[in-house]
Write a protein that holds these residues in place. Structure first.
Motif, PDB file in Angstrom:
ATOM      1  N   ASP A 269       6.229   8.218  -2.173  1.00 52.43           N
ATOM      2  CA  ASP A 269       7.231   9.281  -2.102  1.00 52.43           C
ATOM      3  C   ASP A 269       8.476   8.910  -2.920  1.00 52.43           C
ATOM      4  OD1 ASP A 269       8.306  11.780  -0.600  1.00 52.43           O
ATOM      5  OD2 ASP A 269       9.854  10.240  -0.299  1.00 52.43           O
ATOM      6  N   ARG A 270       8.942   7.654  -2.771  1.00 52.49           N
ATOM      7  CA  ARG A 270      10.148   7.236  -3.505  1.00 52.49           C
ATOM      8  C   ARG A 270       9.866   7.100  -5.004  1.00 52.49           C
ATOM      9  NH1 ARG A 270      10.808   8.356   1.097  1.00 52.49           N
ATOM     10  NH2 ARG A 270      12.285   7.361   2.524  1.00 52.49           N
ATOM     11  N   LEU A 271       8.657   6.658  -5.321  1.00 49.35           N
ATOM     12  CA  LEU A 271       8.308   6.543  -6.740  1.00 49.35           C
ATOM     13  C   LEU A 271       8.281   7.922  -7.391  1.00 49.35           C
ATOM     14  CD1 LEU A 271       5.473   3.825  -6.715  1.00 49.35           C
ATOM     15  CD2 LEU A 271       7.817   3.569  -7.549  1.00 49.35           C
ATOM     16  N   GLU A 272       7.745   8.913  -6.653  1.00 46.14           N
ATOM     17  CA  GLU A 272       7.723  10.301  -7.153  1.00 46.14           C
ATOM     18  C   GLU A 272       9.140  10.782  -7.440  1.00 46.14           C
ATOM     19  OE1 GLU A 272       5.392  12.637  -7.764  1.00 46.14           O
ATOM     20  OE2 GLU A 272       3.636  11.509  -7.076  1.00 46.14           O
ATOM     21  N   ARG A 273      10.027  10.543  -6.460  1.00 44.14           N
ATOM     22  CA  ARG A 273      11.424  10.989  -6.604  1.00 44.14           C
ATOM     23  C   ARG A 273      12.067  10.364  -7.838  1.00 44.14           C
ATOM     24  NH1 ARG A 273      13.960  10.432  -0.513  1.00 44.14           N
ATOM     25  NH2 ARG A 273      12.467  11.799   0.495  1.00 44.14           N
ATOM     26  N   LEU A 274      11.850   9.075  -7.987  1.00 45.25           N
ATOM     27  CA  LEU A 274      12.457   8.373  -9.118  1.00 45.25           C
ATOM     28  C   LEU A 274      11.896   8.910 -10.432  1.00 45.25           C
ATOM     29  CD1 LEU A 274      14.209   6.137 -10.298  1.00 45.25           C
ATOM     30  CD2 LEU A 274      12.344   4.532  -9.914  1.00 45.25           C
ATOM     31  N   GLN A 275      10.587   9.083 -10.453  1.00 49.44           N
ATOM     32  CA  GLN A 275       9.915   9.557 -11.660  1.00 49.44           C
ATOM     33  C   GLN A 275      10.435  10.943 -12.067  1.00 49.44           C
ATOM     34  OE1 GLN A 275       8.089   8.144 -13.775  1.00 49.44           O
ATOM     35  NE2 GLN A 275       7.026   9.768 -14.873  1.00 49.44           N
ATOM     36  N   GLU A 276      10.737  11.784 -11.036  1.00 50.41           N
ATOM     37  CA  GLU A 276      11.261  13.130 -11.325  1.00 50.41           C
ATOM     38  C   GLU A 276      12.661  13.056 -11.927  1.00 50.41           C
ATOM     39  OE1 GLU A 276      11.006  15.694  -7.874  1.00 50.41           O
ATOM     40  OE2 GLU A 276       8.810  15.385  -7.893  1.00 50.41           O
ATOM     41  N   ARG A 277      13.456  12.101 -11.443  1.00 49.92           N
ATOM     42  CA  ARG A 277      14.841  11.964 -11.919  1.00 49.92           C
ATOM     43  C   ARG A 277      14.905  11.381 -13.320  1.00 49.92           C
ATOM     44  NH1 ARG A 277      18.389   9.209  -7.221  1.00 49.92           N
ATOM     45  NH2 ARG A 277      17.829  10.637  -5.570  1.00 49.92           N
ATOM     46  N   GLN A 278      14.224  10.272 -13.479  1.00 44.94           N
ATOM     47  CA  GLN A 278      14.261   9.557 -14.761  1.00 44.94           C
ATOM     48  C   GLN A 278      12.914   8.881 -14.959  1.00 44.94           C
ATOM     49  OE1 GLN A 278      17.611   6.955 -12.962  1.00 44.94           O
ATOM     50  NE2 GLN A 278      16.366   5.487 -14.080  1.00 44.94           N
ATOM     51  N   PRO A 279      12.096   9.356 -15.868  1.00 48.19           N
ATOM     52  CA  PRO A 279      10.764   8.798 -16.026  1.00 48.19           C
ATOM     53  C   PRO A 279      10.777   7.268 -16.101  1.00 48.19           C
ATOM     54  CG  PRO A 279      11.031  10.692 -17.439  1.00 48.19           C
ATOM     55  CD  PRO A 279      12.384  10.430 -16.834  1.00 48.19           C
ATOM     56  N   ILE A 280       9.859   6.668 -15.347  1.00 50.63           N
ATOM     57  CA  ILE A 280       9.771   5.204 -15.275  1.00 50.63           C
ATOM     58  C   ILE A 280       9.033   4.698 -16.514  1.00 50.63           C
ATOM     59  CG2 ILE A 280       8.868   3.265 -13.921  1.00 50.63           C
ATOM     60  CD1 ILE A 280       8.865   5.225 -11.461  1.00 50.63           C
ATOM     61  N   PRO A 281       9.678   3.835 -17.321  1.00 52.25           N
ATOM     62  CA  PRO A 281       8.973   3.359 -18.519  1.00 52.25           C
ATOM     63  C   PRO A 281       7.836   2.414 -18.153  1.00 52.25           C
ATOM     64  CG  PRO A 281      11.161   2.331 -18.355  1.00 52.25           C
ATOM     65  CD  PRO A 281      11.051   3.289 -17.210  1.00 52.25           C
ATOM     66  N   LEU A 282       8.149   1.477 -17.254  1.00 52.56           N
ATOM     67  CA  LEU A 282       7.139   0.513 -16.808  1.00 52.56           C
ATOM     68  C   LEU A 282       7.492   0.145 -15.378  1.00 52.56           C
ATOM     69  CD1 LEU A 282       5.660  -2.517 -18.663  1.00 52.56           C
ATOM     70  CD2 LEU A 282       6.643  -2.850 -16.408  1.00 52.56           C
ATOM     71  N   LEU A 283       6.471   0.067 -14.528  1.00 54.66           N
ATOM     72  CA  LEU A 283       6.694  -0.247 -13.122  1.00 54.66           C
ATOM     73  C   LEU A 283       6.075  -1.606 -12.811  1.00 54.66           C
ATOM     74  CD1 LEU A 283       7.570   0.730 -10.235  1.00 54.66           C
ATOM     75  CD2 LEU A 283       5.252   1.669 -10.001  1.00 54.66           C
ATOM     76  N   ALA A 284       6.895  -2.550 -12.321  1.00 56.28           N
ATOM     77  CA  ALA A 284       6.421  -3.894 -11.979  1.00 56.28           C
ATOM     78  C   ALA A 284       6.488  -4.064 -10.462  1.00 56.28           C
ATOM     79  CB  ALA A 284       7.285  -4.948 -12.671  1.00 56.28           C
ATOM     80  N   VAL A 285       5.342  -4.212  -9.817  1.00 57.18           N
ATOM     81  CA  VAL A 285       5.285  -4.243  -8.356  1.00 57.18           C
ATOM     82  C   VAL A 285       4.967  -5.663  -7.862  1.00 57.18           C
ATOM     83  CG1 VAL A 285       4.230  -3.208  -6.310  1.00 57.18           C
ATOM     84  CG2 VAL A 285       4.460  -1.867  -8.412  1.00 57.18           C
ATOM     85  N   SER A 286       5.780  -6.163  -6.924  1.00 54.72           N
ATOM     86  CA  SER A 286       5.651  -7.560  -6.499  1.00 54.72           C
ATOM     87  C   SER A 286       5.977  -7.739  -5.023  1.00 54.72           C
ATOM     88  CB  SER A 286       6.626  -8.403  -7.329  1.00 54.72           C
ATOM     89  OG  SER A 286       7.949  -7.952  -7.080  1.00 54.72           O
ATOM     90  N   GLY A 287       5.855  -8.987  -4.548  1.00 56.38           N
ATOM     91  CA  GLY A 287       6.193  -9.337  -3.163  1.00 56.38           C
ATOM     92  C   GLY A 287       4.942  -9.443  -2.298  1.00 56.38           C
ATOM     93  N   GLY A 288       5.094 -10.118  -1.156  1.00 55.85           N
ATOM     94  CA  GLY A 288       3.959 -10.357  -0.262  1.00 55.85           C
ATOM     95  C   GLY A 288       3.182  -9.098   0.091  1.00 55.85           C
ATOM     96  N   ALA A 289       3.908  -7.997   0.375  1.00 55.64           N
ATOM     97  CA  ALA A 289       3.233  -6.754   0.781  1.00 55.64           C
ATOM     98  C   ALA A 289       2.589  -6.031  -0.401  1.00 55.64           C
ATOM     99  CB  ALA A 289       4.207  -5.849   1.527  1.00 55.64           C
ATOM    100  N   ALA A 290       2.827  -6.535  -1.625  1.00 54.26           N
ATOM    101  CA  ALA A 290       2.126  -5.971  -2.793  1.00 54.26           C
ATOM    102  C   ALA A 290       0.664  -6.416  -2.798  1.00 54.26           C
ATOM    103  CB  ALA A 290       2.814  -6.391  -4.085  1.00 54.26           C
ATOM    104  N   ALA A 291       0.287  -7.234  -1.775  1.00 56.12           N
ATOM    105  CA  ALA A 291      -1.125  -7.609  -1.609  1.00 56.12           C
ATOM    106  C   ALA A 291      -1.868  -6.506  -0.853  1.00 56.12           C
ATOM    107  CB  ALA A 291      -1.236  -8.916  -0.836  1.00 56.12           C
ATOM    108  N   ASN A 292      -1.116  -5.534  -0.339  1.00 51.87           N
ATOM    109  CA  ASN A 292      -1.742  -4.490   0.478  1.00 51.87           C
ATOM    110  C   ASN A 292      -2.856  -3.767  -0.269  1.00 51.87           C
ATOM    111  OD1 ASN A 292      -1.713  -1.461   1.570  1.00 51.87           O
ATOM    112  ND2 ASN A 292      -1.184  -2.886   3.187  1.00 51.87           N
ATOM    113  N   ARG A 293      -4.009  -3.709   0.392  1.00 49.56           N
ATOM    114  CA  ARG A 293      -5.209  -3.175  -0.268  1.00 49.56           C
ATOM    115  C   ARG A 293      -5.074  -1.698  -0.650  1.00 49.56           C
ATOM    116  NH1 ARG A 293      -6.617  -6.891   3.473  1.00 49.56           N
ATOM    117  NH2 ARG A 293      -8.430  -8.235   3.146  1.00 49.56           N
ATOM    118  N   LEU A 294      -4.537  -0.888   0.271  1.00 47.05           N
ATOM    119  CA  LEU A 294      -4.406   0.551  -0.012  1.00 47.05           C
ATOM    120  C   LEU A 294      -3.469   0.765  -1.206  1.00 47.05           C
ATOM    121  CD1 LEU A 294      -5.033   3.480   0.923  1.00 47.05           C
ATOM    122  CD2 LEU A 294      -2.967   3.361   2.331  1.00 47.05           C
TER     123      LEU A 294
END
Ligand code: KG4
Ligand code: ZN
Length: 352
Positions: A269-294
């Motif tokens: 939901d937050r990524l959608e909002r951000l993308q609508e405001r200012q297109p994301i050039p590149l998204l880098a996702v990290s942190g322990g919970a970035a292991a989440n399978r879904l």
């Protein structure tokens, strides 16, 4: 092996970690010694025990990191350690060791912010990969999902600014709390994720917290709703203990699936909002919970649909590690920002 060789140290919480990188960012070795077993009986990390364990583990962890990398301590050219945020006593162990090594050898020292380590970790390549990583682009959006943070950052030419962060609990933290309520041992996040895989998608639904129209996150509402739903289930199923060895009942698995979907749904939901405001050039996702399978399954499709270039942290670096600390220091080093070993202090809470 290109110069400068960088030694990274990370002791901010319950992992004692040491890594060696070469000057092009290749991970020559990354060793992480987990203290899970010693903290488990207490249901969470005990700060005093964590500090003592770091001191006890360091000789073995550092020796192994140096041996695997084929680098001698005397050949290390840049030293880096995490300065915070984290447990002060735990941080002090790694920071003091790093300062001592740097001072004794007259080498530059970088005191690295833990989140800066996570933020640039999606650009690392797995240990032993002969290919050096491409340098991070000048502009990108970083999403750090961990036990302490749920944060969106804009990175521009090395300058980092916060776009949004959680107003209450962090995403990993709610996974842990929900799992704890169901009797699971610490850290509960990975186990809750695993059990959610066995739930029937859509069998239950929990709402995604919208929280205005900004980019901040909020997870305490989802936590309360899930804990209430567990209580309701217990009225019919009896007390729930997922650590009892009994196979979990389907309604419990369905609830965990609904919880995970709402938790991950908020990220999208937050990524959608951000993308609508200012297109994301590149998204880098990290942190322990970035292991989440879904999350890992759905992110590539989302990025492709929106034409966003995606860097998802390699699983080996999603949790706390020292390769990300050495890497952040190397990026600083390239920008010519050397630190003074004696000016760095361990701090439990520091802005990025
Ligand atoms: O980055 P990290 O190792 O430490 C912090 O800086 O906080 O993140 C640990 C957090 C814990 O809350 C853990 O439960 C969560 O990441 N975590 C997960 C998963 N694996 C680890 N949360 C959800 N799904 C997972 N698969
Ligand atoms: Zn972390």
């Amino acid at each position: 092996m290109r110069h400068p060789l960088v030694l990274g140290i990370e002791t901010s919480c319950d992992d004692t970690a040491c890594a060696v990188l070469d000057g092009e960012g290749r991970v020559l070795s990354s060793v992480v010694s987990s203290q899970l077993a010693v903290h488990r009986p207490y249901g969470g990390v005990v700060p005093e025990i964590a500090s003592r364990e770091h001191l006890a583990n360091w000789p073995v962890v550092s020796r192994e990191a140096l041996e695997r990398s084929g680098v001698k301590l005397g050949d290390v050219e840049v030293v880096a350690a995490t300065r915070g945020p984290g447990l002060v006593g735990a941080l002090l162990v790694g920071l003091s060791i790093g300062k001592a090594i740097a001072f004794a050898g007259g080498r530059p020292f970088h005191a690295v912010h833990h989140l800066e380590g996570h933020l640039f970790s999606p650009f690392l390549r797995p240990p032993g990969d002969p290919e050096p990583p491409a340098p991070p682009p000048g502009r990108f959006v970083g999403l750090v999902l961990s036990g302490g943070h749920t944060s969106l950052f804009a990175v521009e030419d090395g300058e980092i600014s916060t776009l949004g962060e959680t107003r209450d609990d962090a995403i990993g933290e709610v996974f842990d709390k929900v799992g704890k309520r169901l009797g699971l041992p610490y850290p509960q996040g990975p186990k809750v994720d695993e059990l959610a895989e066995r739930g029937t998608p859509g069998a239950q639904k929990l709402p995604v917290a919208r929280f205005g129209d900004g980019l901040d996150f909020s997870y305490s509402g989802l936590k309360s709703q899930t804990l209430l739903a567990i209580e309701r289930l217990e009225r019919t199923l009896g007390p729930l203990d997922l650590d009892s060895g009994e196979p979990p009942q389907q309604p419990v698995l369905d609830l965990l699936a609904a919880f995970r979907e709402a938790a991950v749904g908020q990220v999208f939901d937050r990524l959608e909002r951000l993308q609508e405001r200012q297109p994301i050039p590149l998204l880098a996702v990290s942190g322990g919970a970035a292991a989440n399978r879904l999350l890992r399954r759905e992110l590539p499709a989302w990025a492709e649909r929106h034409g966003v270039e995606l860097r998802l942290v390699p699983l080996v670096y999603s949790g706390d590690n020292a390769a990300m600390i050495a890497h952040a220091a190397l990026l600083r080093h390239r920008r010519g920002a050397a630190g003074d070993p004696f000016a760095a202090e361990a701090e439990s809470r520091i802005p990025l």
